[in-house]
Write an enzyme that holds these catalytic residues in place. Sequence first.
Site, PDB file in Angstrom:
ATOM      1  N   VAL A  59       1.053  -1.317  -0.067  1.00  0.00           N
ATOM      2  CA  VAL A  59      -0.076  -0.188   0.075  1.00  0.00           C
ATOM      3  C   VAL A  59       1.205   1.442  -0.157  1.00  0.00           C
ATOM      4  O   VAL A  59       0.419   1.985  -0.796  1.00  0.00           O
ATOM      5  CB  VAL A  59      -1.058  -0.083   0.978  1.00  0.00           C
ATOM      6  CG1 VAL A  59      -1.507   1.475   0.877  1.00  0.00           C
ATOM      7  CG2 VAL A  59      -1.848  -1.179   0.754  1.00  0.00           C
ATOM      8  N   ASP A 119       1.473  11.545 -42.428  1.00  0.00           N
ATOM      9  CA  ASP A 119       2.012  10.750 -43.498  1.00  0.00           C
ATOM     10  C   ASP A 119       1.225   9.373 -43.287  1.00  0.00           C
ATOM     11  O   ASP A 119       0.494   8.597 -42.218  1.00  0.00           O
ATOM     12  CB  ASP A 119       3.756  10.221 -42.056  1.00  0.00           C
ATOM     13  CG  ASP A 119       4.366  11.270 -43.105  1.00  0.00           C
ATOM     14  OD1 ASP A 119       4.218  12.023 -43.846  1.00  0.00           O
ATOM     15  OD2 ASP A 119       5.506  10.756 -43.482  1.00  0.00           O
ATOM     16  N   LYS A 135      -0.941  13.303 -49.927  1.00  0.00           N
ATOM     17  CA  LYS A 135      -2.203  13.911 -51.177  1.00  0.00           C
ATOM     18  C   LYS A 135      -1.384  15.160 -51.634  1.00  0.00           C
ATOM     19  O   LYS A 135      -2.033  15.551 -52.432  1.00  0.00           O
ATOM     20  CB  LYS A 135      -3.321  13.711 -50.877  1.00  0.00           C
ATOM     21  CG  LYS A 135      -4.307  12.973 -50.510  1.00  0.00           C
ATOM     22  CD  LYS A 135      -6.210  12.589 -50.399  1.00  0.00           C
ATOM     23  CE  LYS A 135      -6.450  11.034 -50.282  1.00  0.00           C
ATOM     24  NZ  LYS A 135      -6.769  10.720 -49.249  1.00  0.00           N
ATOM     25  N   GLY A 138       4.628   7.955 -38.608  1.00  0.00           N
ATOM     26  CA  GLY A 138       4.375   6.491 -38.366  1.00  0.00           C
ATOM     27  C   GLY A 138       6.185   7.059 -37.181  1.00  0.00           C
ATOM     28  O   GLY A 138       7.409   7.407 -37.370  1.00  0.00           O
ATOM     29  N   GLY A 139       6.343   5.649 -36.741  1.00  0.00           N
ATOM     30  CA  GLY A 139       7.789   5.847 -35.649  1.00  0.00           C
ATOM     31  C   GLY A 139       7.886   7.210 -34.696  1.00  0.00           C
ATOM     32  O   GLY A 139       7.097   7.300 -33.975  1.00  0.00           O
ATOM     33  N   THR A 170      10.222   3.788 -31.948  1.00  0.00           N
ATOM     34  CA  THR A 170       9.956   3.609 -34.218  1.00  0.00           C
ATOM     35  C   THR A 170       9.721   2.209 -33.992  1.00  0.00           C
ATOM     36  O   THR A 170      10.776   1.111 -33.009  1.00  0.00           O
ATOM     37  CB  THR A 170      12.005   4.246 -33.841  1.00  0.00           C
ATOM     38  OG1 THR A 170      12.263   3.305 -35.585  1.00  0.00           O
ATOM     39  CG2 THR A 170      12.758   3.241 -33.067  1.00  0.00           C
ATOM     40  N   MET A 210      13.473   0.818 -45.424  1.00  0.00           N
ATOM     41  CA  MET A 210      13.555   0.884 -46.293  1.00  0.00           C
ATOM     42  C   MET A 210      14.325   0.409 -47.732  1.00  0.00           C
ATOM     43  O   MET A 210      14.453   0.844 -47.793  1.00  0.00           O
ATOM     44  CB  MET A 210      13.529   2.575 -46.751  1.00  0.00           C
ATOM     45  CG  MET A 210      12.836   3.241 -45.922  1.00  0.00           C
ATOM     46  SD  MET A 210      12.559   5.218 -45.954  1.00  0.00           S
ATOM     47  CE  MET A 210      14.050   5.435 -44.812  1.00  0.00           C
TER      48      MET A 210
HETATM   49  N1  SAH Z   1       9.813   7.305 -38.802  1.00  0.00           N
HETATM   50  C1  SAH Z   1       9.747   5.806 -39.357  1.00  0.00           C
HETATM   51  C2  SAH Z   1      10.126   4.939 -40.353  1.00  0.00           C
HETATM   52  C3  SAH Z   1      10.545   5.888 -41.372  1.00  0.00           C
HETATM   53  S1  SAH Z   1      11.208   5.033 -42.859  1.00  0.00           S
HETATM   54  C4  SAH Z   1      10.169   4.907 -37.468  1.00  0.00           C
HETATM   55  O1  SAH Z   1      11.533   5.241 -36.672  1.00  0.00           O
HETATM   56  O2  SAH Z   1       9.532   4.176 -37.402  1.00  0.00           O
HETATM   57  C5  SAH Z   1       9.486   4.254 -43.599  1.00  0.00           C
HETATM   58  C6  SAH Z   1       9.762   2.748 -43.409  1.00  0.00           C
HETATM   59  O3  SAH Z   1       9.719   1.795 -41.412  1.00  0.00           O
HETATM   60  C7  SAH Z   1       9.664   1.727 -43.605  1.00  0.00           C
HETATM   61  O4  SAH Z   1       9.980   1.571 -45.692  1.00  0.00           O
HETATM   62  C8  SAH Z   1       9.721   0.004 -43.244  1.00  0.00           C
HETATM   63  O5  SAH Z   1      11.195   0.096 -43.191  1.00  0.00           O
HETATM   64  C9  SAH Z   1       9.965   0.934 -41.788  1.00  0.00           C
HETATM   65  N2  SAH Z   1       8.915   0.872 -40.825  1.00  0.00           N
HETATM   66  C10 SAH Z   1       7.741   1.969 -40.611  1.00  0.00           C
HETATM   67  N3  SAH Z   1       6.535   1.183 -40.280  1.00  0.00           N
HETATM   68  C11 SAH Z   1       6.807  -0.244 -40.293  1.00  0.00           C
HETATM   69  C12 SAH Z   1       6.079  -1.261 -39.541  1.00  0.00           C
HETATM   70  N4  SAH Z   1       4.460  -0.928 -39.165  1.00  0.00           N
HETATM   71  N5  SAH Z   1       6.246  -2.531 -40.152  1.00  0.00           N
HETATM   72  C13 SAH Z   1       7.535  -2.795 -40.812  1.00  0.00           C
HETATM   73  N6  SAH Z   1       8.256  -1.738 -41.392  1.00  0.00           N
HETATM   74  C14 SAH Z   1       7.737  -0.079 -40.803  1.00  0.00           C
END
Ligand code: SAH
Length: 420
Positions: A39, A207, A229, A260-261, A290, A344
């Site tokens: 607790v 993105d 777009k 992403g990431g 990431t 990539m």
């Molecule tokens: N800034 C991002 C990466 C951007 S480069 C990060 O930190 O994750 C884009 C590349 O990230 C893609 O070509 C692939 O290699 C990878 N990537 C991003 N998301 C992914 C996912 N959900 N599954 C597999 N590869 C991914």
Amino acid sequence: MPDPLEPSDSSLPTDAHRPYLAGLVLAGRKVVVVGGGHVAQRRVPAFLAAGARVSVVSPEVTPAIEGLSGELSLVLRGFEDADLDGAWYVVAATDDPEVNARVVAAAERRHTFCVRADDALGGTAWTPAAGHHGSVTIGVLGNREPHKSAALRDEIVTALRDGHLHAVDAHDRTPGVVLVGGGPGEPELATVAARHALASADVVVADRLAPRELLDELGPHVELVDVAKLPRGRSATQERINEVIVERARAGKRVVRFKGGDNFVFGRGYEEVLACLEADVPVTVVPGLTSAIAVPARAGIPVTHRGVAHEFTVISGHLPPGHPESLVAWDAVARMRGTVVLLMAVENAPAIAEALVTGGRSATTPVAVVVDGTMPTERTVLTTLADLAADLVAHEVSPPAIIVVGEVVAVARPAHYGRG
Ligand code: SAH
């Protein structure tokens, strides 16, 4: 021992007075927690976060409390009344009801509020189920049903976070740009800070790889700019993005640049920071999970493992080895023994595999290709450096994919590599 947030004793007369819910300003004030078990462990961090001078009195404490000993004073013995001298607030949380009763009595004599963990009705204060969202704190004291209070607190905090409840003041809405990393794709893997930032946005510039489901949660007033777009070619697109975020911020909007990431891992995030700095537009950063680490992890592959990989190297494979603009020393990478994580890289994977083998890495080195990581369509192709090129074709791999090269892949999938 039980940890009632509030009395669960239904014998409380129904005409009993309601408790008075207050926000205690504890910064610099002494708070005494008697007892050093679970607790106490749960309450102490909140007192520390409030800036209280916390004193824990107990002959024994959990390792977690011991770990906090730099931030509080530990009195490693049984309770004495004088421990409460100078205290503003007390928690009686030992597993001995008699001791707890003594603590409550000593606090009562000093006119100090005291929570009693084993018998909430025996104390003079109850701990609400508390939650935070931005600058707002939510406290719930339910109808003597602590689990319901906690559940209601969770619902309120989630609703605020997802924007279903609007607490306009909870968010920083200063004009400017916030670079937000959304994690690898699955909405659950976006951080709380990322969600707060989205909920505060007037404009979201997103993105293709940014977690799309989170965009569904944006209010109707939010302008959504889909970068995929935007017209024109690749590098011109980045310039256009810079223009869009700077223009909107200058117009007094709060702009979330959502990717992403993590925006700084092959995300061109710092180009956007520089564009903002140049334009005198305030810019802040919310780091993201990431895909370089999270996608292998979700496929069950660790990027390091004791005795197997002492390093991992994250490389963009958008240029093949030998390309005049490449900044990667592929010969040096080939001599390293740890994990190589390629982003990539689907298109150039055959050339990269060849460069690694030519540079000295074994052709039998295990390789995992994780496609659409954390998404419903996620799949993993297991191969080796020698077979990577053929397997990418055979399994019709297309981006996004993460390619993991190294023994960690065999650690995670020993059967496939005949090591089980
Ligand atoms: N800034 C991002 C990466 C951007 S480069 C990060 O930190 O994750 C884009 C590349 O990230 C893609 O070509 C692939 O290699 C990878 N990537 C991003 N998301 C992914 C996912 N959900 N599954 C597999 N590869 C991914």
